[in-house]
Design an enzyme around this catalytic site. Structure first.
Site, PDB file in Angstrom:
ATOM      1  N   GLU A  17       0.906  -1.317  -0.003  1.00 28.47           N
ATOM      2  CA  GLU A  17      -0.100  -0.150   0.041  1.00 28.47           C
ATOM      3  C   GLU A  17       0.665   1.189   0.023  1.00 28.47           C
ATOM      4  O   GLU A  17       0.718   2.298  -0.498  1.00 28.47           O
ATOM      5  CB  GLU A  17      -0.884  -0.162   1.283  1.00 28.47           C
ATOM      6  CG  GLU A  17      -2.220   0.906   1.084  1.00 28.47           C
ATOM      7  CD  GLU A  17      -3.333   0.573   1.865  1.00 28.47           C
ATOM      8  OE1 GLU A  17      -3.812   1.282   2.460  1.00 28.47           O
ATOM      9  OE2 GLU A  17      -3.536  -0.582   2.058  1.00 28.47           O
ATOM     10  N   ASP A  28      -2.919  -3.405   3.084  1.00 31.48           N
ATOM     11  CA  ASP A  28      -3.554  -3.563   4.478  1.00 31.48           C
ATOM     12  C   ASP A  28      -4.606  -4.602   4.489  1.00 31.48           C
ATOM     13  O   ASP A  28      -5.449  -4.549   3.404  1.00 31.48           O
ATOM     14  CB  ASP A  28      -4.025  -2.224   5.021  1.00 31.48           C
ATOM     15  CG  ASP A  28      -2.793  -1.386   5.214  1.00 31.48           C
ATOM     16  OD1 ASP A  28      -1.760  -1.847   5.146  1.00 31.48           O
ATOM     17  OD2 ASP A  28      -2.960  -0.126   5.478  1.00 31.48           O
ATOM     18  N   TYR A  71      -1.065  -3.378  13.193  1.00 32.62           N
ATOM     19  CA  TYR A  71      -2.193  -2.888  12.512  1.00 32.62           C
ATOM     20  C   TYR A  71      -3.002  -1.919  13.346  1.00 32.62           C
ATOM     21  O   TYR A  71      -3.859  -2.462  14.103  1.00 32.62           O
ATOM     22  CB  TYR A  71      -2.919  -3.698  11.624  1.00 32.62           C
ATOM     23  CG  TYR A  71      -3.585  -3.061  10.414  1.00 32.62           C
ATOM     24  CD1 TYR A  71      -3.150  -2.065   9.254  1.00 32.62           C
ATOM     25  CD2 TYR A  71      -4.989  -3.343  10.335  1.00 32.62           C
ATOM     26  CE1 TYR A  71      -3.726  -1.446   8.352  1.00 32.62           C
ATOM     27  CE2 TYR A  71      -5.854  -2.565   9.271  1.00 32.62           C
ATOM     28  CZ  TYR A  71      -5.000  -1.832   8.277  1.00 32.62           C
ATOM     29  OH  TYR A  71      -5.969  -1.241   7.574  1.00 32.62           O
TER      30      TYR A  71
END
Length: 702
Positions: free
Chosen positions: A7, A106, A314
């Site tokens: 990403e 992600d 995350y």
């Protein structure tokens, strides 16, 4: 060759470093970096995107706000245009040489959609890749997590991406259609447009409704009797056991009855246990960040940076239960070297069995937010270090024992009147030793027994009023949005920030502007669906159904279009009333306060020639009173008058922080500040923030 698409650029670099079975060769396609290395004996190239490479938009023929009927946007075709042309060109170029592609964005709806968007570019350049796509899912950018993910590749979830795309499309359709309709109805174009959004608008309504509660609140007076008691040491406070007196005469009689001494009639002690907090999910993290002065939107950005640098896991997760696969001792091992918490982590490491706390929500996509790498203060910016420490200390708190407190209540009798004093002290720190945020100071009371006598050093009557319900802070609003199903863990911070950016709200706790109040009222009166959290919550459940494969993206988008058609019909029939409500709010934000010469209102005006704004009397031309105003930043009337000169005070939003000033450049307070600044500068001292604000005002009004 395997093409690995992540990403962001730093994620691509880290993946290459973690997987490489030898040196990593750095390359660039124009300005976009990529990394070539060998993994499992095969050549791989890792490249990073910049988030979304495709954005939904309407065809060019719909771009003129004044000529195109907003209704046409409801059913207009939605295009996907390339938003990052350099990145798109790099993906296409690298895809031509690849025989397999791995998506490593992600792992959530947004990330899955970003990955699918990148795949569409890769397939354009090399259609043969369509049958050779895999997905790497990981929750931390660490060598162990990334290696595990690449050893256990899965399929891309088209359903998850469809759910993300459905939200994108629906938000565009609702937002563009209603924003244009409202702006046209009120005739506000360009940068002054009034935005409406599927999640933004019901959030604004929540804020406005709380403000209406506050305005409707009628305070009731009450009185309290407070005494300062002394027993050799420092004084401590006791209050009349009755608490609030509704009648001043009764409270005054109680005060007059107090004698010079008070006798202890009861000593009561109660122990309490405060369990350690649950692990951080996104909402709890953003709330905690707001409580230490970091706004949710800024905290979300910082957390994303810390994640891609490998310092935390995350940051978008609903989970509050650590998975069994998480090696808690490994994390404690590197935290033992982190400044400020190293000794504490070391003690936990040597304490034997670790039993982390568990929250109510357990999911399988991502673990709760926890530290994944050792950082030092020198490696991070100040705001990054603040958030890193918050995550680290929360993690350590979840592995700690409970805190224990002792509450002491002392009851007295003085002149026939009952008094009570209370204090709480921490007897066992437990998790509070490391997670000190919001910890209250101990309230020590002297050691007394029944029958002991103390001196009444002072007693007074306090006149007070009941208070309206408090405004929402950003952290509290984030929690409320989650409870009502407004937005997602990823979108809520940005939605709140957008309300600030559009001038609908200011401050924290949040204060709506008159424009914000008016837009909320008009939407509630004439477009209740967009103002209601119920509709948005239903759509969020539809997104879940798409991601689970139970309904199609197209059916959900069409259902949303049909609802919007009904809303639009209602708005069209009420355009004049809608515009009147909103204009009343806009005029409210432009009214600064009474004119000192004639008593009519001072309002914000603009010079016809140079468009500079100033405060002028609405009684012009009979009254020609004017005052200069700052030319940069939004101006918020405060409804208060300067203590020194009596002229209206305003808040100026812009620059590093909001600042408050009166509109009078000749105010005695400003003149005193000028003299102080001149003396400070003559002495070679650094001017204070307040002095810099005054200087900025002087510059901005010239």
């Amino acid at each position: 060759m395997r093409l690995i698409i992540s990403e962001k650029a730093n994620a691509a670099r880290k993946i290459a470093q973690f997987l490489a079975e030898g040196p990593v060769k750095e390359g660039k396609h124009r300005s976009v970096p990529y990394h070539t290395f060998t993994w499992r004996g095969e050549e791989c190239v890792s490249v990073g995107l910049k988030g979304h490479v495709l954005n939904p938009e309407y065809p060019e023929e719909y771009s003129n706000w004044q000529k195109v009927d907003p209704r046409e946007l409801i059913d207009a075709r939605i295009l996907k245009s390339v938003s990052e042309k350099g990145v798109a060109a790099a993906v296409r170029s690298l895809a031509k040489k690849a025989d397999r592609v791995i998506i490593a964005t992600d792992f959530d709806r947004e990330g899955e959609l970003i990955g699918v968007e990148a795949l569409s570019l890769a397939f354009e350049a090399n259609p043969a890749l369509m049958d050779h796509v895999e997905r790497a899912r990981f929750s931390a950018l660490t060598k162990g997590e990334v290696t595990r993910a690449f050893e256990n590749l899965v399929e891309v979830s088209r359903e998850l991406a469809d759910a993300g795309e459905a939200r994108q499309d629906i938000d565009l359709i609702w937002g563009a259609t209603l924003t244009r309709w409202v702006s046209r109805a009120v005739k506000r174009y360009g940068s002054a447009f009034l935005s409406v959004g599927r999640v933004q608008s019901p959030t604004l309504v929540l804020i406005a409704e709380r403000e209406l509660e506050r305005r409707a609140f009628v305070p009731e007076p009450y009185w309290e009797v407070e005494a300062r008691l002394q027993n050799g040491g420092g004084p401590f406070v006791a209050r009349h056991a009755r608490g609030r007196f509704k009648e001043e005469a009764e409270a005054r009689r109680a005060l007059e009855n107090l004698s010079e001494t008070a006798v202890v009639t009861e000593v009561r002690q109660r122990e309490a246990t405060r369990p350690a907090p649950a692990p951080f999910n996104t909402t709890a993290f953003l709330t905690a960040a707001a409580n230490i002065g970091v706004s949710p939107s800024r905290a979300a950005r910082i957390a994303e940076d810390l994640y891609t640098e490998g310092y935390i896991s995350y940051p978008r997760t609903d989970n509050t239960v650590y998975p069994e696969s998480l090696d808690l001792r490994e994390v404690l091992g590197f935290l033992a070297e982190v400044e400020g918490v190293g000794d504490y982590a070391g003690r936990l490491l040597g304490a034997g069995r670790l039993t982390p706390t568990r929250g109510r929500r357990q999911t399988t996509d991502h673990p709760p937010i926890y530290p994944t790498g050792r950082a030092s203060r020198a490696e991070l910016r100040e705001d990054q270090w603040k958030i890193y420490q918050l995550v680290v200390r929360r993690f350590l708190a979840t592995l700690s024992g409970p805190a224990k407190t002792l509450r002491t209540t002392l009851r007295f009798e003085s002149g026939g009147e009952p008094l009570v004093a209370g204090g709480t002290v921490v007897t066992e720190e437990g998790w509070l030793a490391v997670y000190h945020y919001g910890r209250r100071r101990d309230e020590e009371l002297p050691r007394l027994s029944e029958g002991d006598e103390v001196r009444v050093a002072e007693a007074e009557l306090l006149a007070k009023e009941t208070q309206p319900p408090g405004r929402y802070g950003q952290g509290r609003l984030i929690r409320l949005m989650e409870d009502l199903g407004l937005g997602t863990k990823a979108t809520r911070p940005g939605i709140i920030q957008n309300l600030y950016d559009r001038g609908y709200i200011h401050g924290d706790p949040i204060v709506p502007t008159e424009t914000g109040m008016a837009v909320a009222k008009a939407l509630k009166d004439f477009a209740s669906e967009i103002a209601s959290h119920e509709m948005t919550a239903r759509l969020e459940k539809s997104m879940d159904a798409i991601s689970e494969g139970r309904v199609s993206k197209d059916s959900v988008v069409e259902e949303s279009r049909e609802l919007l058609r009904r809303v639009y019909d209602h708005l069209e029939s009420s355009e004049e009333k809608f515009a009147d409500i909103v204009w009343n709010g806009i005029r409210g934000d432009e009214t600064l306060g009474p004119c000192p010469n004639c008593g009519r209102n001072l309002v914000v005006r603009r010079n016809r020639r140079n468009r500079k704004r100033f405060a002028g009397c609405e009684g012009y031309p009979e009254c020609r009173t004017t005052f200069p105003l700052p030319q940069k930043g939004d101006i918020i009337p405060l409804g208060t008058a300067c203590e020194a000169c009596g002229l209206p005070e305003i808040k100026v939003l812009g620059g590093r922080r909001p600042w408050v000033t009166c509109i009078n450049m000749d105010c005695p307070k400003k003149q005193e500040q000028r003299r102080s600044r001149e003396e400070t500068q003559a002495g070679g001292e650094e001017p204070s923030e307040g002095q810099r604000d005054r200087k900025r005002l002087e510059k901005s009004t010239t």
